[in-house]
Write a protein that holds these residues in place. Sequence first.
Motif, PDB file in Angstrom:
ATOM      1  N   ASN A  90      -4.688   3.969  -0.472  1.00 52.12           N
ATOM      2  CA  ASN A  90      -3.833   3.364  -1.494  1.00 52.12           C
ATOM      3  C   ASN A  90      -3.982   1.851  -1.580  1.00 52.12           C
ATOM      4  O   ASN A  90      -3.146   1.174  -2.161  1.00 52.12           O
ATOM      5  CB  ASN A  90      -2.366   3.701  -1.220  1.00 52.12           C
ATOM      6  CG  ASN A  90      -2.099   5.160  -1.499  1.00 52.12           C
ATOM      7  OD1 ASN A  90      -2.523   5.683  -2.520  1.00 52.12           O
ATOM      8  ND2 ASN A  90      -1.409   5.823  -0.586  1.00 52.12           N
ATOM      9  N   SER A  91      -4.970   1.304  -0.941  1.00 53.08           N
ATOM     10  CA  SER A  91      -5.122  -0.144  -1.021  1.00 53.08           C
ATOM     11  C   SER A  91      -6.587  -0.488  -0.975  1.00 53.08           C
ATOM     12  O   SER A  91      -7.439   0.340  -0.636  1.00 53.08           O
ATOM     13  CB  SER A  91      -4.390  -0.825   0.139  1.00 53.08           C
ATOM     14  OG  SER A  91      -5.005  -0.496   1.368  1.00 53.08           O
ATOM     15  N   THR A  92      -6.877  -1.714  -1.317  1.00 54.10           N
ATOM     16  CA  THR A  92      -8.251  -2.168  -1.270  1.00 54.10           C
ATOM     17  C   THR A  92      -8.733  -2.155   0.176  1.00 54.10           C
ATOM     18  O   THR A  92      -8.021  -2.553   1.078  1.00 54.10           O
ATOM     19  CB  THR A  92      -8.319  -3.610  -1.796  1.00 54.10           C
ATOM     20  OG1 THR A  92      -7.551  -3.665  -2.992  1.00 54.10           O
ATOM     21  CG2 THR A  92      -9.745  -4.021  -2.081  1.00 54.10           C
ATOM     22  N   THR A  93      -9.941  -1.679   0.367  1.00 55.23           N
ATOM     23  CA  THR A  93     -10.508  -1.697   1.711  1.00 55.23           C
ATOM     24  C   THR A  93     -10.641  -3.140   2.171  1.00 55.23           C
ATOM     25  O   THR A  93     -11.222  -3.960   1.471  1.00 55.23           O
ATOM     26  CB  THR A  93     -11.904  -1.046   1.701  1.00 55.23           C
ATOM     27  OG1 THR A  93     -11.778   0.274   1.207  1.00 55.23           O
ATOM     28  CG2 THR A  93     -12.483  -1.017   3.118  1.00 55.23           C
ATOM     29  N   ARG A 113      -5.841  -6.213   8.537  1.00 48.30           N
ATOM     30  CA  ARG A 113      -4.500  -5.636   8.618  1.00 48.30           C
ATOM     31  C   ARG A 113      -3.779  -6.072   9.899  1.00 48.30           C
ATOM     32  O   ARG A 113      -2.571  -6.265   9.910  1.00 48.30           O
ATOM     33  CB  ARG A 113      -4.552  -4.109   8.522  1.00 48.30           C
ATOM     34  CG  ARG A 113      -3.157  -3.508   8.410  1.00 48.30           C
ATOM     35  CD  ARG A 113      -3.150  -1.990   8.261  1.00 48.30           C
ATOM     36  NE  ARG A 113      -3.291  -1.596   6.867  1.00 48.30           N
ATOM     37  CZ  ARG A 113      -2.928  -0.389   6.404  1.00 48.30           C
ATOM     38  NH1 ARG A 113      -2.397   0.499   7.217  1.00 48.30           N
ATOM     39  NH2 ARG A 113      -3.109  -0.095   5.139  1.00 48.30           N
ATOM     40  N   TRP A 140       0.815  -1.219   0.000  1.00 47.81           N
ATOM     41  CA  TRP A 140       0.000   0.000   0.000  1.00 47.81           C
ATOM     42  C   TRP A 140       0.848   1.269   0.000  1.00 47.81           C
ATOM     43  O   TRP A 140       0.323   2.371  -0.136  1.00 47.81           O
ATOM     44  CB  TRP A 140      -0.932   0.010   1.215  1.00 47.81           C
ATOM     45  CG  TRP A 140      -0.237   0.041   2.550  1.00 47.81           C
ATOM     46  CD1 TRP A 140       0.554   1.033   3.043  1.00 47.81           C
ATOM     47  CD2 TRP A 140      -0.254  -0.970   3.571  1.00 47.81           C
ATOM     48  NE1 TRP A 140       1.027   0.709   4.299  1.00 47.81           N
ATOM     49  CE2 TRP A 140       0.546  -0.517   4.660  1.00 47.81           C
ATOM     50  CE3 TRP A 140      -0.866  -2.220   3.685  1.00 47.81           C
ATOM     51  CZ2 TRP A 140       0.744  -1.263   5.819  1.00 47.81           C
ATOM     52  CZ3 TRP A 140      -0.673  -2.942   4.846  1.00 47.81           C
ATOM     53  CH2 TRP A 140       0.122  -2.484   5.890  1.00 47.81           C
ATOM     54  N   GLU A 141       2.157   1.141   0.123  1.00 46.62           N
ATOM     55  CA  GLU A 141       3.015   2.310   0.292  1.00 46.62           C
ATOM     56  C   GLU A 141       3.140   3.098  -1.017  1.00 46.62           C
ATOM     57  O   GLU A 141       3.198   2.515  -2.100  1.00 46.62           O
ATOM     58  CB  GLU A 141       4.411   1.891   0.748  1.00 46.62           C
ATOM     59  CG  GLU A 141       4.475   1.189   2.093  1.00 46.62           C
ATOM     60  CD  GLU A 141       4.322  -0.336   1.996  1.00 46.62           C
ATOM     61  OE1 GLU A 141       3.859  -0.831   0.934  1.00 46.62           O
ATOM     62  OE2 GLU A 141       4.664  -1.021   2.965  1.00 46.62           O
ATOM     63  N   TYR A 201      -6.193   3.454   4.063  1.00 42.89           N
ATOM     64  CA  TYR A 201      -6.604   2.498   3.036  1.00 42.89           C
ATOM     65  C   TYR A 201      -6.810   3.158   1.675  1.00 42.89           C
ATOM     66  O   TYR A 201      -7.224   2.505   0.734  1.00 42.89           O
ATOM     67  CB  TYR A 201      -7.862   1.747   3.483  1.00 42.89           C
ATOM     68  CG  TYR A 201      -7.611   0.832   4.654  1.00 42.89           C
ATOM     69  CD1 TYR A 201      -6.527  -0.047   4.641  1.00 42.89           C
ATOM     70  CD2 TYR A 201      -8.429   0.843   5.774  1.00 42.89           C
ATOM     71  CE1 TYR A 201      -6.259  -0.876   5.716  1.00 42.89           C
ATOM     72  CE2 TYR A 201      -8.168   0.014   6.857  1.00 42.89           C
ATOM     73  CZ  TYR A 201      -7.084  -0.838   6.830  1.00 42.89           C
ATOM     74  OH  TYR A 201      -6.823  -1.653   7.892  1.00 42.89           O
TER      75      TYR A 201
END
Lengths: 503, 503
Positions: B160-163, B170, A471-472, B158
Motif C-alpha cells: 500500500n505504499s511506495t517501495t 522505514r 500506508w494504512e 509495502y
Amino acid sequence: MRVFLAAFLLAAAATASPWGPSASWASTSSSASPTASPSGSTQQVFYGRFISTPSPDQLSINTGAVLVTSSDGRGTIENAVWNVTDLQTALSALDVQDGVPIIYAADNGFFFPGFIDSHIHAPQYPNLGLFEGTLLDWLQKYTYPMESSLSTTESPLYANSTTPPDPYARAHEVYAHVVASTLAHGTTTASYFATVDVGATNILAELALSMGQRAYIGRTCQDNKDNNPIYYRDNSTAEAIANTWSSIKYIQSLDPTGDLVAPIVTPRFAPGVTDESMTALAQIANDTNLRLQMHISENVREVALVAQMYPDQSSYAGVYDAHDLLTDRTILAHGVHLTDDEMDLIAARGSGVSHCPASNSALGSGIAQVRRMLAKGVHVGLGTDTAGGYNPSILETVRQAFLVSRELSFLANDDRSLDVPTTLALWLGTMGGAKVVSMEGRLGGFEPGMLWDVQEIALDAEGTNVDIFGWETWTERVSKWVWNGSRSNVNRVWVGGRLVSQR
Amino acid sequence: MRVFLAAFLLAAAATASPWGPSASWASTSSSASPTASPSGSTQQVFYGRFISTPSPDQLSINTGAVLVTSSDGRGTIENAVWNVTDLQTALSALDVQDGVPIIYAADNGFFFPGFIDSHIHAPQYPNLGLFEGTLLDWLQKYTYPMESSLSTTESPLYANSTTPPDPYARAHEVYAHVVASTLAHGTTTASYFATVDVGATNILAELALSMGQRAYIGRTCQDNKDNNPIYYRDNSTAEAIANTWSSIKYIQSLDPTGDLVAPIVTPRFAPGVTDESMTALAQIANDTNLRLQMHISENVREVALVAQMYPDQSSYAGVYDAHDLLTDRTILAHGVHLTDDEMDLIAARGSGVSHCPASNSALGSGIAQVRRMLAKGVHVGLGTDTAGGYNPSILETVRQAFLVSRELSFLANDDRSLDVPTTLALWLGTMGGAKVVSMEGRLGGFEPGMLWDVQEIALDAEGTNVDIFGWETWTERVSKWVWNGSRSNVNRVWVGGRLVSQR
C-alpha cells in the motif's frame, strides 16, 4: 467548542430562577430547531468518506454524498448516493439545486454516526476521575454529596470554593460543562440521570435544548428512607410523584414534540425507591408513553440487598417486572449480574441494557455478559456512566467494552465467542444504542429517514494521539482511531442537521 | 514537538547507511549531552508545584524549588527546597547566583517525574491499535511482518505504499516517530526491544541519543528455527551472537558512558531462542555488566510451549535461571502467569517485572498479580508493550493497572488487598520502574542526586480532556489528571536537564 461553551455559561449565569428559565432564556430555545443554512436553504449536502456499522459485524466504509433536509424541522437524511468520488456526479444523482451548501469531510477523516450515551449522570460530571471503593460506599461518599450540591448554597462541598449566591449556580455551571463536553466527544444523544431536584433537572433540559443535544432527562426518584441519605431524597412518595410530574410537564413545555429533548421517568434503582413509587412511576410512563430508565444488577451487594427487600420475587429484573417497569421503552443500566432467566425476561419485554464497562471496572462491579445478552435478543447499548465511569467519551467506552470482554474470554479458556470486537462495540455505541433509547431506524446510520446526528472525525487533527503513516488501509485507520482517538479528533458535530460543536 | 520531529525526520532521511550513521549524523550525537542553558550557566532552577510518589502509598504534593546542575554532564538535582511559596526565599536557600535561568511550572500544573516505560517494542509502533487474537497468532500476523519491514525494500507491507529506495527508510521514519511520541507522552526512559536487524537497531540508538531520550536498546535475539518465521530470524546461533556483539559495540561507541543510551541484551523469549544462545547471551551480559530483557509467562499457550521445550525445568523462570539470565539487571516483561515459586525465585535474583496491563487485556493474556509480586519483594514497573498495548502512554498504563486490578479484586470476592490504587500505579510508572531498569536512586523522584528527567503537566492545556472547576483539592486534581490526562497535558519534558519535548 470553547466559544460555544463560554456563550452558554454567560447565558446560564443570567438565568437565576430556580424553577426554570427567565423569559429571555426561554426565547433562546427556538435555536434548538434545525435551522436553515446561512444561504437560506433548508437542505445541506455532506460529501466525502462515510463510515458506520450497519450491522454488529460489519464496518461500512464508503465515499458518497448525503442530502439532509430540515424542511420537516428535524434534520433528516432525504437521500444518499454511494460509491461516487466525484462531487458533480453525486449532486446530479441527488438532484441537488444550486446554492445548497456542501460540507466536506476532512481528507484524512470521515463522517461517523454520533455516539449514543445510554447511561450518564449529568450532575456527577465534576466527579470524573474521583472515585474509590465499590458501588454502595461510593454513592454515599462521592455521588450523593455532589448531586445534592447542585441545588443548595450550603453543601459541604463548597468548603473549597466561594458559596454561590444562587442555589442553582452550580447546576448551571456543571450542566453547561457536561453537555458541551459530551458533544465535543461526539455524543449526539444522551440519556441523562439528573438529580432529585426539579429545578436543577429543568435547567439541564433547557441547556440540552439550547445547546442542541438530543437528550432524555430524568429527575431521579428516590423516596426510600432506608437507602437514601436524609439530606438527599424525596421526603415522601407523594412528593416523589408530584415532582416527577412537575419535571415531565416542564420539559414537555420546552420541546412539545419531544424530538430533541424529552423527559424520561427515572426510579433510580430498586433499593432507592418504594413499592408505591415504582407502581406509580410505571403508570405515569405507561399512560404517557414516556421512556423509563433505572439501574439493575450492577453490584453483588446491591443484588443481595434487592433480594432481601423483595423475598417473594425471583430476581432483580423480576422486581421491576412485577411493577410494570420493564417495557420496550425501558433502559436498564449495567446488568452486570443478570441471570439467564433475567435476560430472557428483559428480552421478552423488549427492554434495553446500557453496558457501562469503564464504570464496572473502576468500581470493581464485575463484567457484563454482552454477547450472552445479545444472543438472547436483549437490546444492548453503551453508557459512560459518568462518573462511575471516569471518562465522558463513548469512544473510551468502546475500548473498554472490547478490553473487558477479553478478560471474559480469557477466563472462559479463550472462548472467543465472548469477545466484543471493536466493530461490534462501535455498533453498540451507535445502532445498538438507538434501539436502547427507542430510536431504532432514526439514529445510528446513514439511511434515508435517519436523523443527521453525526460527528466528523479528523485523524490528523492538532494534538491527536492517532499516528497515521499513510500506508494504512481505511479499516486500519478506523482501528487506529478507535484505540487512540479522543475529542481531539472530533472536528464537528451535528444534531438534527444543526452544527452544535466545532473544534 | 512537531518541530523537533520534522527536524529529526529530515536528519533521518539524510542517513542512508544501513550499518550506522554517516559522519554528519554521528556528529549530531553530541547534542545529547545535557547542554548549558542559553545564558551559559550550567545550572537551572525549577520553581513551582512538584508532585511525586516517594513511596508506593504516598502522593507528595509540594511547592518549592529544585536546583539542577549539568556541570557533571548528566543534569542532576543538586539541591531542593520545599514548602516555600516565595521565589526569592527559595533562591536564597539554594544559594543560587544571579543569571541562573528559572523555569516555572504551569500555574494550574506541576512537575512530575518522567515516566519509565520498562517494556516497549519500538518497531511495532505503527501497529498501535492494530491487533487481534492472542499472543502466538498475533506475533505471526502483525508483529513479525512489521518488524521485518524495517530492514528491507521487499516487505509485503509495502503493497500500500511506495517501495522505499533505502532498506532502512522505514526504520528511520518509525523510530523517529516512536521516540518523539513517547517523549511527548512524558516517557523519559524507555527499555526498547528493537528488531533482529543490527542496522535498524543502531538507527534507533542514534535517534534516541540525538532526540535526548534515556533508552536501553536491544537487538532481539531469535535463533530458534522452530518458533520464528523463516523471513525474520537469526540464521544461526553463531550469527545471533555475532550480531548481538556488533550492536552492543556500536551503541557503546555512540554513548561510551552509557548514561543516556546503552545496549541491553535481549533474548526475545524462551520459545524464540536456543539453549546455546541463552547461555551465550547470559555470559555476554554478565561479563560486561549489561542489562538484560526478555518476555516471561505472558500467555498460557506460551507457558505450555516452554514447559514442553524444557521438560526438565520446573518453570518458565527456572528455564531462564538455569541459563544465568535472571540477574539484578534483568527486566522480565509481563509475568502474567508466574507461580509463587517463580516469584520467589525472581525476587531472590533481584530481577524486575514489567507489568503491561493494557497489552495483557488487549491480547486476552490474563491479569498479572502485581500486589502478590510486590509482597514477595519482586521489583515491578510498568510497560506499554507497544504494540501489544494499543497506546504509547504510561499514563494510560497507570489507568489500566488500576482497572485490571479491580477485576482481580472483584473475582477474589472483593479482596481489596489486590487493588493497585492510582498512587501505587504512578509509583510503578516512576520509582518502581527505576528499580526495574536498574536506576534506583537516580530516577523517579526529586531527591538530590537524582537526574532531572521530568515532565511538566498543565491541566488546562488546549485540547485537554481534564475539566477542572476550580474547587478541587490538589489530590483531586492529580486524580483527574490520572483518569483523563493525555499528551495534551504534557507541556515540556526534560531528560538529564535537557529540554527534549515541548508542546
